[in-house]
Design a protein around this motif. Structure first.
Motif, short mmCIF file in Angstrom:
data_model
loop_
_atom_site.label_atom_id
_atom_site.label_comp_id
_atom_site.label_asym_id
_atom_site.label_seq_id
_atom_site.Cartn_x
_atom_site.Cartn_y
_atom_site.Cartn_z
N ALA A 74 2.47 -30.06 3.01
CA ALA A 74 1.44 -30.39 2.03
C ALA A 74 0.18 -29.58 2.27
O ALA A 74 -0.48 -29.13 1.33
CB ALA A 74 1.12 -31.88 2.09
N ARG A 75 -0.16 -29.39 3.54
CA ARG A 75 -1.34 -28.61 3.87
C ARG A 75 -1.17 -27.17 3.42
O ARG A 75 -2.09 -26.57 2.84
CB ARG A 75 -1.62 -28.67 5.37
CG ARG A 75 -2.86 -27.90 5.80
CD ARG A 75 -3.27 -28.25 7.22
NE ARG A 75 -2.16 -28.17 8.14
CZ ARG A 75 -1.78 -29.17 8.95
NH1 ARG A 75 -2.40 -30.32 8.92
NH2 ARG A 75 -0.77 -29.00 9.79
N SER A 76 -0.01 -26.60 3.67
CA SER A 76 0.26 -25.22 3.26
C SER A 76 0.15 -25.07 1.75
O SER A 76 -0.44 -24.10 1.25
CB SER A 76 1.64 -24.80 3.75
OG SER A 76 1.95 -23.49 3.33
N LEU A 79 -3.56 -25.29 0.69
CA LEU A 79 -4.32 -24.09 1.05
C LEU A 79 -3.93 -22.91 0.15
O LEU A 79 -4.78 -22.09 -0.20
CB LEU A 79 -4.09 -23.74 2.52
CG LEU A 79 -4.71 -24.72 3.53
CD1 LEU A 79 -4.23 -24.40 4.94
CD2 LEU A 79 -6.23 -24.67 3.46
N SER A 80 -2.68 -22.83 -0.24
CA SER A 80 -2.25 -21.76 -1.15
C SER A 80 -2.93 -21.92 -2.51
O SER A 80 -3.36 -20.93 -3.13
CB SER A 80 -0.73 -21.78 -1.32
OG SER A 80 -0.09 -21.41 -0.12
N ARG A 81 -3.03 -23.16 -2.99
CA ARG A 81 -3.71 -23.40 -4.26
C ARG A 81 -5.19 -23.03 -4.15
O ARG A 81 -5.76 -22.42 -5.06
CB ARG A 81 -3.57 -24.87 -4.66
CG ARG A 81 -2.19 -25.27 -5.12
CD ARG A 81 -2.13 -26.76 -5.43
NE ARG A 81 -2.98 -27.10 -6.57
CZ ARG A 81 -3.35 -28.34 -6.87
NH1 ARG A 81 -2.97 -29.35 -6.10
NH2 ARG A 81 -4.10 -28.57 -7.93
N LEU A 82 -5.80 -23.40 -3.04
CA LEU A 82 -7.21 -23.07 -2.84
C LEU A 82 -7.42 -21.56 -2.79
O LEU A 82 -8.38 -21.03 -3.36
CB LEU A 82 -7.73 -23.72 -1.56
CG LEU A 82 -7.91 -25.23 -1.59
CD1 LEU A 82 -8.21 -25.77 -0.19
CD2 LEU A 82 -9.03 -25.62 -2.55
N PHE A 119 -3.78 -22.98 11.74
CA PHE A 119 -4.04 -21.72 11.04
C PHE A 119 -2.76 -21.12 10.45
O PHE A 119 -2.82 -20.34 9.50
CB PHE A 119 -4.70 -20.71 11.98
CG PHE A 119 -6.06 -21.12 12.47
CD1 PHE A 119 -7.08 -21.43 11.57
CD2 PHE A 119 -6.33 -21.21 13.83
CE1 PHE A 119 -8.34 -21.80 12.02
CE2 PHE A 119 -7.58 -21.59 14.28
CZ PHE A 119 -8.59 -21.89 13.38
N ALA A 120 -1.62 -21.47 11.01
CA ALA A 120 -0.34 -20.93 10.51
C ALA A 120 -0.05 -21.42 9.09
O ALA A 120 0.79 -20.82 8.40
CB ALA A 120 0.80 -21.33 11.44
N ASP A 121 -0.73 -22.47 8.65
CA ASP A 121 -0.50 -22.98 7.31
C ASP A 121 -1.30 -22.25 6.24
O ASP A 121 -1.14 -22.52 5.05
CB ASP A 121 -0.84 -24.48 7.26
CG ASP A 121 0.09 -25.32 8.11
OD1 ASP A 121 1.27 -24.93 8.23
OD2 ASP A 121 -0.35 -26.34 8.67
N LEU A 122 -2.17 -21.34 6.65
CA LEU A 122 -2.88 -20.51 5.68
C LEU A 122 -1.90 -19.60 4.96
O LEU A 122 -0.91 -19.16 5.56
CB LEU A 122 -3.94 -19.67 6.39
CG LEU A 122 -5.18 -20.42 6.89
CD1 LEU A 122 -5.93 -19.60 7.93
CD2 LEU A 122 -6.10 -20.77 5.72
N LEU A 137 -10.70 -24.90 8.08
CA LEU A 137 -9.76 -25.29 9.12
C LEU A 137 -10.41 -25.24 10.50
O LEU A 137 -10.18 -26.11 11.34
CB LEU A 137 -8.54 -24.37 9.10
CG LEU A 137 -7.63 -24.44 7.88
CD1 LEU A 137 -6.36 -23.63 8.12
CD2 LEU A 137 -7.27 -25.87 7.52
N LEU A 138 -11.22 -24.23 10.72
CA LEU A 138 -11.88 -24.06 12.01
C LEU A 138 -12.83 -25.22 12.28
O LEU A 138 -12.85 -25.79 13.38
CB LEU A 138 -12.61 -22.72 12.02
CG LEU A 138 -13.18 -22.20 13.34
CD1 LEU A 138 -13.21 -20.68 13.32
CD2 LEU A 138 -14.57 -22.73 13.58
N CYS A 139 -13.60 -25.61 11.27
CA CYS A 139 -14.54 -26.72 11.45
C CYS A 139 -13.82 -28.04 11.65
O CYS A 139 -14.26 -28.88 12.43
CB CYS A 139 -15.48 -26.81 10.24
SG CYS A 139 -16.69 -25.47 10.15
N ALA A 140 -12.69 -28.21 10.96
CA ALA A 140 -11.90 -29.42 11.17
C ALA A 140 -11.38 -29.47 12.60
O ALA A 140 -11.40 -30.53 13.25
CB ALA A 140 -10.74 -29.47 10.18
N ALA A 141 -10.93 -28.33 13.11
CA ALA A 141 -10.43 -28.27 14.49
C ALA A 141 -11.54 -28.55 15.49
O ALA A 141 -11.30 -29.13 16.56
CB ALA A 141 -9.82 -26.89 14.76
N ALA A 142 -12.77 -28.17 15.13
CA ALA A 142 -13.91 -28.40 16.01
C ALA A 142 -14.42 -29.84 15.95
O ALA A 142 -15.29 -30.22 16.73
CB ALA A 142 -15.04 -27.44 15.66
N GLY A 143 -13.90 -30.62 15.01
CA GLY A 143 -14.33 -32.00 14.88
C GLY A 143 -15.56 -32.19 14.03
O GLY A 143 -16.17 -33.26 14.01
#
Length: 230
Positions: A74-76, A79-82, A119-122, A137-143
């Motif tokens: 779902a994430r992939s 992100l593709s739509r975005l 990041f592999a889902d980009l 994605l980076l900010c989500a990973a950083a919390g």
């Protein structure tokens, strides 16, 4: 939960993602005589915030929303739509290339710092993913929160061009910083609007355009000698 230091780190222009090499279209605007002093720089920055700033912040916030806690498939797909929607909103080929170039640089930094982030889902798009999607994605990973993500994106559209203004026009850096302070409320408001918009489906995200900036970007890309990459 992220610490305030992480927010500052990711908003810092010295973060190794190549932002310092870009003027956000200011170099071409200066060459065209459209930005000549502090007042016209302020107008340029306000316009950039209301267009590229809002769009980039909304897409970064939407990518953050897609990151957690969504299943990989779902994430992939999200992100593709975005990626496709942001591509459609970036009319100038030169600006699409810049966004993907900065996305690759940010992705390299993100993978080094948060190797477990999704990041592999980009999307495996030629040229790499758009920068706002990587940032989300980076900010989500950083919390960081969605609003903080949008704030970093909006803030980045101002500071890079403001710093370039000092170099291109020989402006007083203290006055330029005062100008940024004056735009702080507008930046926060743009980030809040972008974070709220991220609840909408990708096709309904902000699509604010700046045709003259698109023209400037295409002209700038033809220059053999230039101080900034964009």
């Amino acid at each position: 939960m992220a610490t305030p230091s992480l927010l500052l780190l990711l908003a810092d222009g010295r973060f190794p993602a190549g932002a310092h090499a870009h003027s956000g279209g200011l170099e071409a605007a200066v060459a065209a005589g459209r930005v000549t002093d502090l007042a016209s720089l302020e107008a340029f920055l306000a316009g950039r915030l209301a267009t590229a700033g809002l769009v980039g912040a909304a897409f970064a916030a939407a990518a953050h929303r897609a990151a957690v806690p969504v299943e990989p498939a779902a994430r992939s797909g999200a992100l593709s739509r975005l990626d496709a929607e942001l591509d459609a909103r970036t009319a100038a080929p030169a600006l699409r290339a810049v966004s993907r170039r900065q996305g690759r640089a940010l992705l390299r930094a993100g993978r080094s710092i948060w190797p477990d982030a999704p990041f592999a889902d980009l999307p495996a798009t030629p040229g790499g993913p758009h920068q706002p999607l990587v940032l989300g994605l980076l900010c989500a990973a950083a919390g960081l929160s969605r609003v903080e993500t949008a704030m970093i994106a909006a803030y980045g559209t101002l500071t890079g061009a403001a710093s370039a203004g000092v170099r291109l026009l020989g402006l007083d850096p203290y006055q330029v910083q005062a100008l940024l302070v004056g735009l702080a409320d507008a930046c926060d408001g743009t980030a809040a609007d972008a974070a709220r918009a991220a609840d909408d489906p990708p096709e309904r995200l902000p699509a604010a355009a700046a045709p003259l900036a698109d023209i400037h970007a295409e002209i700038h890309a033809t220059w053999e000698v230039r101080l900034f990459a964009s």
